[in-house]
Write a protein that holds these residues in place. Structure first.
Motif, PDB file in Angstrom:
ATOM      1  N   UNK A  46       0.768  -1.256  -0.070  1.00 18.13           N
ATOM      2  CA  UNK A  46       0.041   0.044  -0.139  1.00 18.13           C
ATOM      3  C   UNK A  46       0.725   1.501   0.113  1.00 18.13           C
ATOM      4  N   UNK A  47       1.920   1.428  -0.879  1.00 21.20           N
ATOM      5  CA  UNK A  47       2.580   2.793  -0.869  1.00 21.20           C
ATOM      6  C   UNK A  47       1.708   3.802  -1.438  1.00 21.20           C
ATOM      7  N   UNK A  48       0.768   3.414  -2.399  1.00 22.43           N
ATOM      8  CA  UNK A  48      -0.100   4.637  -3.024  1.00 22.43           C
ATOM      9  C   UNK A  48      -1.519   3.825  -3.389  1.00 22.43           C
ATOM     10  N   UNK A  49      -2.338   3.536  -2.846  1.00 23.29           N
ATOM     11  CA  UNK A  49      -3.492   2.842  -3.159  1.00 23.29           C
ATOM     12  C   UNK A  49      -4.336   3.496  -4.321  1.00 23.29           C
ATOM     13  N   UNK A  50      -4.101   4.636  -4.603  1.00 21.62           N
ATOM     14  CA  UNK A  50      -4.807   5.226  -6.014  1.00 21.62           C
ATOM     15  C   UNK A  50      -4.126   4.968  -7.071  1.00 21.62           C
ATOM     16  N   UNK A  51      -3.009   4.173  -7.020  1.00 21.11           N
ATOM     17  CA  UNK A  51      -2.249   3.807  -8.459  1.00 21.11           C
ATOM     18  C   UNK A  51      -2.911   2.675  -8.743  1.00 21.11           C
ATOM     19  N   UNK A  52      -3.647   2.679  -9.809  1.00 20.85           N
ATOM     20  CA  UNK A  52      -4.308   1.466 -10.093  1.00 20.85           C
ATOM     21  C   UNK A  52      -4.145   1.113 -11.552  1.00 20.85           C
ATOM     22  N   UNK A  53      -3.429   1.891 -12.395  1.00 20.91           N
ATOM     23  CA  UNK A  53      -3.198   1.902 -13.753  1.00 20.91           C
ATOM     24  C   UNK A  53      -1.728   1.904 -14.226  1.00 20.91           C
ATOM     25  N   UNK A  54      -1.318   1.268 -15.101  1.00 20.92           N
ATOM     26  CA  UNK A  54       0.288   1.462 -15.698  1.00 20.92           C
ATOM     27  C   UNK A  54       0.239   1.491 -17.305  1.00 20.92           C
ATOM     28  N   UNK A  55       1.397   2.047 -17.645  1.00 18.45           N
ATOM     29  CA  UNK A  55       1.538   2.142 -19.098  1.00 18.45           C
ATOM     30  C   UNK A  55       2.935   1.696 -19.075  1.00 18.45           C
ATOM     31  N   UNK A  56       3.081   0.599 -19.706  1.00 18.76           N
ATOM     32  CA  UNK A  56       4.827   0.283 -19.827  1.00 18.76           C
ATOM     33  C   UNK A  56       5.265   0.575 -21.344  1.00 18.76           C
ATOM     34  N   UNK A  57       6.321   0.972 -21.556  1.00 14.43           N
ATOM     35  CA  UNK A  57       6.866   1.376 -22.702  1.00 14.43           C
ATOM     36  C   UNK A  57       8.205   0.710 -22.931  1.00 14.43           C
ATOM     37  N   UNK A  58       8.387   0.069 -24.113  1.00 16.77           N
ATOM     38  CA  UNK A  58       9.415  -0.690 -24.305  1.00 16.77           C
ATOM     39  C   UNK A  58      10.051  -0.344 -25.868  1.00 16.77           C
ATOM     40  N   UNK A  59      11.379   0.123 -25.666  1.00 19.25           N
ATOM     41  CA  UNK A  59      12.056   0.663 -26.934  1.00 19.25           C
ATOM     42  C   UNK A  59      12.481  -0.779 -27.794  1.00 19.25           C
TER      43      UNK A  59
END
Length: 146
Positions: A46-59
């Protein structure tokens, strides 16, 4: 046609085919290639419970690329949403230089649909103006729910 003429014709066709393949590989190697993967984020500890989404970018390019922003596009409009409160997997920021085969993950609150416009895809924009998009089952679920 003689045997020598047939062999010459075969070698000429092989040379032409190899030339086309070599040209295609050369053009393909000079393109910017990014893989954009949106998804659900699950906070552990629970470092930041509002972080529910991510975008990963790979080169996936053979050269370094500088990423300036990530966000989502909406269906039926030219509008996009760049997340104001982004958290990086390595505490970095924008712009971000990605070496070949390296990646960065950006975490944010769950994106909301615009009134009348659902989320279409996630995107990453480079400093040279190239925009790569990505979709996933997780993003489709977020668009249906939001």
């Amino acid at each position: 046609m003689t045997v020598v003429g047939g062999i010459t014709l075969g070698i000429a066709i092989l040379g032409a085919a190899l030339g086309v393949i070599n040209t295609w590989r050369s053009v393909d190697a000079s393109r910017v290639k990014l893989k954009v993967t949106p998804g659900h984020a699950i906070s552990v500890g629970a470092p930041a419970p509002l972080l529910e989404f991510y975008i990963a970018v790979t080169n996936l390019s053979t050269f370094p690329v500088t990423i300036e922003e990530v966000g989502v596009f909406y269906r039926g409009t030219q509008k996009r949403d760049v997340f104001p409160a982004q958290v990086f997997n390595d505490d970095g920021g924008w712009p971000r230089r990605l070496e070949p085969r390296s990646s960065v993950s950006v975490y944010a609150a769950r994106p909301e649909n615009l009134p009348g416009h659902r989320i279409k895809s996630a995107y990453a924009r480079t400093s040279c103006g190239v925009t790569a998009v990505g979709r996933s089952p997780a993003l489709r679920q977020i668009a249906r729910e939001g």
